[in-house]
Design a protein around this motif. Structure first.
Motif, mmCIF file in Angstrom:
data_model
loop_
_atom_site.group_PDB
_atom_site.id
_atom_site.type_symbol
_atom_site.label_atom_id
_atom_site.label_comp_id
_atom_site.label_asym_id
_atom_site.label_seq_id
_atom_site.Cartn_x
_atom_site.Cartn_y
_atom_site.Cartn_z
ATOM 1 N N TYR A 100 -6.414 7.069 -1.161
ATOM 2 C CA TYR A 100 -6.148 6.516 -2.488
ATOM 3 C C TYR A 100 -5.017 5.498 -2.379
ATOM 4 N N ASP A 101 -5.044 4.488 -3.226
ATOM 5 C CA ASP A 101 -4.025 3.441 -3.204
ATOM 6 C C ASP A 101 -3.371 3.297 -4.566
ATOM 7 N N LEU A 102 -2.219 2.642 -4.553
ATOM 8 C CA LEU A 102 -1.434 2.430 -5.768
ATOM 9 C C LEU A 102 -0.873 1.009 -5.718
ATOM 10 N N ALA A 140 4.289 -4.814 -6.216
ATOM 11 C CA ALA A 140 4.562 -3.765 -5.245
ATOM 12 C C ALA A 140 3.266 -3.022 -4.957
ATOM 13 N N ALA A 141 3.239 -2.270 -3.856
ATOM 14 C CA ALA A 141 2.029 -1.521 -3.514
ATOM 15 C C ALA A 141 2.349 -0.415 -2.526
ATOM 16 N N ALA A 142 1.584 0.663 -2.606
ATOM 17 C CA ALA A 142 1.601 1.732 -1.619
ATOM 18 C C ALA A 142 0.149 1.993 -1.270
ATOM 19 N N HIS A 143 -0.254 1.613 -0.056
ATOM 20 C CA HIS A 143 -1.683 1.710 0.286
ATOM 21 C C HIS A 143 -1.869 2.059 1.762
ATOM 22 N N GLN A 196 -6.277 3.534 -7.302
ATOM 23 C CA GLN A 196 -7.559 3.261 -6.668
ATOM 24 C C GLN A 196 -8.007 4.406 -5.754
ATOM 25 N N ASN A 197 -9.305 4.680 -5.752
ATOM 26 C CA ASN A 197 -9.919 5.660 -4.856
ATOM 27 C C ASN A 197 -10.834 4.922 -3.890
#
Length: 208
Positions: free
Chosen positions: A114-116, A127-130, A181-182
């Motif tokens: 999953y992503d953010l 920004a992002a965490a993926h 996101q999935n």
């Protein structure tokens, strides 16, 4: 007669005192701090719900954000016929200080991906965490995905069961559109969390 006069004067004085108390209290009442204007997202978040993250939101008592995602095999799809599943929300910071660090935590089960991602109203990524969670779980670096830890996302922190935005500096009343996101998982009902704390990461500036 004299006794009646004294009684009447006493009643007048008591009544005056009773009416004076609310007036004095009203005079000393503090003004409420200004409230943020309603956040106006861009096109990406126009139809999404907005959650306000107040100064009282902490890691121990965060704002809870319900997220619903459908099943996705987007990571292993070679045909392009199986798009990833996602849900968009808006977050607005009401810190009562010039700025604060925004924290967003999205947790899920092992061996899922999953992503953010966080965006300006203009649609540019802030920004992002993926990270790629299956590789993190296996402690492996895969050529196809590169570094599985976060793959270059600003202010992001990935573990094998979570994606997190860490202390994204945000002005009071500022806001973002957030995309959960999935890419590989059965989906379902989730609860993301948001709170305020120390600002430790700067947002990627909007080009416009």
């Amino acid at each position: 007669m004299r006794k009646s006069l004294v009684t009447m004067l006493t009643m007048v004085l008591v009544a005056g005192a009773l009416f004076a108390v609310p007036a004095e209290a009203k005079k000393k009442k503090k003004k409420k701090p200004p409230v943020c204007a309603t956040y106006v997202p861009g096109e990406q978040g126009a139809e999404a719900e907005t959650f306000v993250v107040p100064a009282t939101a902490t890691e121990e008592a965060p704002v809870e954000i319900p997220i619903t995602l459908h099943e996705s095999l987007g990571d292993v799809d070679l045909t392009g016929d199986l798009p990833y599943s996602n849900q968009i929300v808006n977050l607005q910071v009401d810190s009562a200080t010039p700025d604060a660090g925004l924290y967003i935590l999205f947790e899920f089960d092992l061996k899922r991906d999953y992503d953010l991602r966080v965006f300006w109203p203009t649609g540019e990524e802030v920004a992002a965490a993926h990270g790629f969670q299956p590789a993190l779980e296996a402690d492996a670096e895969l050529p196809l995905f590169g570094n599985p830890s976060n793959q270059g996302g600003n202010a992001g922190e990935s573990t094998n069961t979570s994606e997190k935005i860490v202390g994204l500096r945000t002005p009071d009343c500022g806001g973002y559109t957030v995309d959960f996101q999935n890419w590989l998982g059965e989906g379902g009902e989730f609860t993301a969390k948001a709170w305020l704390g120390e600002a430790v990461n700067e947002p990627v500036p909007a080009e416009g």
